[in-house]
Motif scaffolding. Sequence first.
Motif, PDB file in Angstrom:
ATOM      1  N   ILE A  91       0.978  -1.202  -0.165  1.00  0.00           N
ATOM      2  CA  ILE A  91      -0.154   0.066   0.003  1.00  0.00           C
ATOM      3  C   ILE A  91       0.843   1.121  -0.162  1.00  0.00           C
ATOM      4  CG2 ILE A  91      -1.648   1.324   1.475  1.00  0.00           C
ATOM      5  CD1 ILE A  91      -2.858  -1.147   1.986  1.00  0.00           C
ATOM      6  N   ASP A  94       2.042   1.812  -3.372  1.00  0.00           N
ATOM      7  CA  ASP A  94       0.893   1.888  -4.249  1.00  0.00           C
ATOM      8  C   ASP A  94       1.194   3.175  -5.079  1.00  0.00           C
ATOM      9  OD1 ASP A  94      -1.256   2.068  -5.691  1.00  0.00           O
ATOM     10  OD2 ASP A  94      -2.389   0.726  -4.373  1.00  0.00           O
ATOM     11  N   LYS A  96      -1.031   4.378  -6.916  1.00  0.00           N
ATOM     12  CA  LYS A  96      -2.228   5.293  -7.042  1.00  0.00           C
ATOM     13  C   LYS A  96      -2.413   6.059  -5.743  1.00  0.00           C
ATOM     14  CE  LYS A  96      -4.718   3.918 -10.538  1.00  0.00           C
ATOM     15  NZ  LYS A  96      -5.535   4.410 -11.322  1.00  0.00           N
ATOM     16  N   PHE A 127     -13.779   2.186   5.622  1.00  0.00           N
ATOM     17  CA  PHE A 127     -13.867   1.007   6.580  1.00  0.00           C
ATOM     18  C   PHE A 127     -14.672   0.815   7.746  1.00  0.00           C
ATOM     19  CE2 PHE A 127     -10.522  -0.077   3.764  1.00  0.00           C
ATOM     20  CZ  PHE A 127     -10.336  -1.592   3.652  1.00  0.00           C
TER      21      PHE A 127
ATOM     22  N   MET B  21      -3.391  -9.407  -2.144  1.00  0.00           N
ATOM     23  CA  MET B  21      -1.834  -9.660  -2.297  1.00  0.00           C
ATOM     24  C   MET B  21      -1.751 -10.613  -3.656  1.00  0.00           C
ATOM     25  SD  MET B  21      -0.107  -7.651  -0.107  1.00  0.00           S
ATOM     26  CE  MET B  21       1.753  -8.506  -0.692  1.00  0.00           C
ATOM     27  N   ASP B  44      -8.499   0.040  -9.555  1.00  0.00           N
ATOM     28  CA  ASP B  44      -7.367  -0.689 -10.470  1.00  0.00           C
ATOM     29  C   ASP B  44      -6.654  -1.903 -10.074  1.00  0.00           C
ATOM     30  OD1 ASP B  44      -4.882  -0.771 -11.815  1.00  0.00           O
ATOM     31  OD2 ASP B  44      -4.668   1.336 -12.119  1.00  0.00           O
ATOM     32  N   HIS B  46      -4.207  -3.123 -10.066  1.00  0.00           N
ATOM     33  CA  HIS B  46      -2.881  -3.125  -9.995  1.00  0.00           C
ATOM     34  C   HIS B  46      -2.540  -2.270  -8.585  1.00  0.00           C
ATOM     35  CE1 HIS B  46      -2.435  -3.678 -14.220  1.00  0.00           C
ATOM     36  NE2 HIS B  46      -1.736  -4.600 -13.793  1.00  0.00           N
ATOM     37  N   SER B  47      -3.642  -1.817  -7.997  1.00  0.00           N
ATOM     38  CA  SER B  47      -3.265  -1.110  -6.716  1.00  0.00           C
ATOM     39  C   SER B  47      -4.201  -1.785  -5.553  1.00  0.00           C
ATOM     40  CB  SER B  47      -4.162   0.526  -7.005  1.00  0.00           C
ATOM     41  OG  SER B  47      -4.348   1.020  -5.550  1.00  0.00           O
ATOM     42  N   PRO B  48      -3.379  -2.137  -4.737  1.00  0.00           N
ATOM     43  CA  PRO B  48      -3.736  -2.573  -3.670  1.00  0.00           C
ATOM     44  C   PRO B  48      -4.590  -1.775  -2.742  1.00  0.00           C
ATOM     45  CG  PRO B  48      -1.281  -2.349  -3.307  1.00  0.00           C
ATOM     46  CD  PRO B  48      -1.810  -1.967  -4.707  1.00  0.00           C
ATOM     47  N   MET B  49      -4.184  -0.559  -2.792  1.00  0.00           N
ATOM     48  CA  MET B  49      -4.853   0.630  -1.791  1.00  0.00           C
ATOM     49  C   MET B  49      -6.316   0.603  -2.664  1.00  0.00           C
ATOM     50  SD  MET B  49      -4.713   4.702  -1.800  1.00  0.00           S
ATOM     51  CE  MET B  49      -5.039   4.871  -3.514  1.00  0.00           C
ATOM     52  N   GLU B  50      -6.813   0.704  -3.907  1.00  0.00           N
ATOM     53  CA  GLU B  50      -8.121   0.879  -4.242  1.00  0.00           C
ATOM     54  C   GLU B  50      -8.848  -0.550  -4.160  1.00  0.00           C
ATOM     55  OE1 GLU B  50      -7.156   4.542  -7.622  1.00  0.00           O
ATOM     56  OE2 GLU B  50      -7.959   2.510  -8.225  1.00  0.00           O
ATOM     57  N   LEU B  52      -8.308  -2.504  -1.570  1.00  0.00           N
ATOM     58  CA  LEU B  52      -8.932  -2.577  -0.237  1.00  0.00           C
ATOM     59  C   LEU B  52      -9.926  -1.778   0.100  1.00  0.00           C
ATOM     60  CD1 LEU B  52      -7.775  -3.885   2.343  1.00  0.00           C
ATOM     61  CD2 LEU B  52      -6.472  -1.904   2.770  1.00  0.00           C
TER      62      LEU B  52
END
Lengths: 589, 89
Positions: A91, A94, A96, A127, B21, B44, B46-50, B52
């Motif tokens: 993260i 990331d 983004k 969340f 992951m 996206d 490819h984006s773990p943040m998005e 999540l």
Amino acid sequence: MAAGAAGLWPMIQKKGTIASPGVAIGPALVLDTEEYRIPRRTIDATRVPAQIHILDDALKASREEVRELRLATARQLGDKIATIFALHEEIIADKKLRDVVVGNIENNRYTAAYAFGLQMNELQRRFRNVADPYLKERVRDLFDIEKRVMRHILGRAREDITRLTEPVVVVAHDITPSQAVSFDQEHVLGFAINVGGSTSHTAILARMLGKPAVVALNDITSDVAGGEPVIIDGTHGIVVVNPDPETIERYQAQQAKDRASEIELRELRELPAVTQDGHTITLLANIELSNEARSAMDSGAEGIGLYRTEFLFLSGERAPNEEDQYEAFRTAVRHTGTKPITIRTMDLGADKMMSAMGAHHDHNPVLGLRSLRYCLKNLGMFRTHLRAILRASAHGDVRIMFPMVTNLMELRQAKSTVFDVMEDLEEDEIAFRRDLPIGMMVETPAAAMLASIFVKEVAFFSLGTNDLTQYTLAVDRANERVSDLYAPHNPAVIRLIRQVIRTGRRADVTVNLCGEMAGAPIYTMLLLGLGLRQLSMAPKDIPEVKKIIRLVTLRKCETVVQKVLRFDDDRQILNYLRDRLRDIDPDAI
Amino acid sequence: MAVEREIVIRNKEGLHFRPIMRFVDLASKFDCRIQVFCNEHEADGHSPMELLMLVGTQGSTVRLVTDGKDEQEAIVGLCRLFESGFGET
């Protein structure tokens, strides 16, 4: 909407403990706390690239940190648990996330801290509304990530306190000694601190720097976001956040008045400290930092009467080595020039014990293993300390002074350690001053009563009236519940001081007084009348005391003492001294 | 020509750490654009943040869209990941 726009926010007034007098007015700089309340501050377009740079550095550093954490966790607890950190790592890395934050910085002109916090808040908000308990728990991971990255972003900002570009008032939960000494003194106007007392390091340091400070404010950090105007009234222990125009005006008038009297006192700098009947008094400075010697000499001191070496031992993570100490002493000696400089050996106790000393906690620290006692039990450290002082003695008029002496054996042991170290230095062919004067603090009732014995073994005495008062009256002045009993003008203390001065005079041994009493004008006549010809005080107190000295005659001071010795109550003495001071200088009260 | 497919999240704990992951890991092997839609949010691939932020819980429906040279392989592989419950139960 700039934070702290006058009138938009309510004025808040808080009372704390007086730490250092004077008035400071300026925008607040909040040092980080665990909660990271990040103010919304817009920045100039030219600062955008720098903020993005700060963000990138913080992300990179955080990522490396988590990577280490992941590898360590995998080794100790297994891969499964380590996966948690793998996601943190992903993260943080990331693209983004970075894009959103950079967008916040570029489009809204937010600081990196605020822009990052905003995005993390958005994530956390999402969340918090989830019903699924497991996913809901993930908000903790987001907190963790936020804190980590924020620490790196602010870590940069924290270093920046050494090179500020605009004057600020520092608002913090607490300040470590190392933080305090690294402040950009030119731009820090004053301090408002959650914790501490009048003898805390922040307080001592603020007084030393002549910056207004209020401590023990409990939660001032939660009332201030940063950037809004704050007034610190160190004279009355008051802090005003978002002051209204009338309040600002009132305090500005006070500042102008303070400045006027400061100018008047500065003019005294060049004048000698001579009484009306022609007796010269030597005024010396107490310092805590090597660099302070310069400003002390500028304020009209005729030397350094007390160089407290404790800060050397408190400001770092590790104990200072010989070179660290030598460098500091050398600097102080250089600033003092050819004038005398008395270096007091390390005077730390369990109450201020640095972690490196790793000592047990004494049940009763002021009566415990501290100061000279500690040094004599830790000879390796003591010898290194003495070696650094002796090496510095090659460059000026250095004197050594031992604190907290209570019996003759301690003094002799300390002196013989000095001579041992001198022999080592001779063997190593390192320069030092062979005949440097060795003296002692008289700050325990035992030392005062045995002055006639000690006087044969020392080159000078220095009365430490703060501790002498504390030990004689059995009062801890930092303890608010008994501090009203703390009185250096208590007849018992005055008698001890008198006895030491007379003993010194008979043996032709110089007696100095370096407690706070020396810098308080109310005691000046008393101390002169008791026979003191040398006083050592905080540099800022020198002009005021000099002013009093130049207004009195020694004969008058002696009659004051005759009268004082007839009083049997400390309140009577204080009132009498106050009246006498008012007679000669009404402004001083 | 984009490819699109809907699939239900089967694993108990939803789109959390390990699934994300593994998703991102696999996604990174493809050159095509990968979009994931869930709960009215878009991420996206490819984006773990998005991902999540999709807060995809067990039972939620996810719409996958791939677009690019290897879009077919991508969507098949990623769907298989969902179908297997990301190797969990």
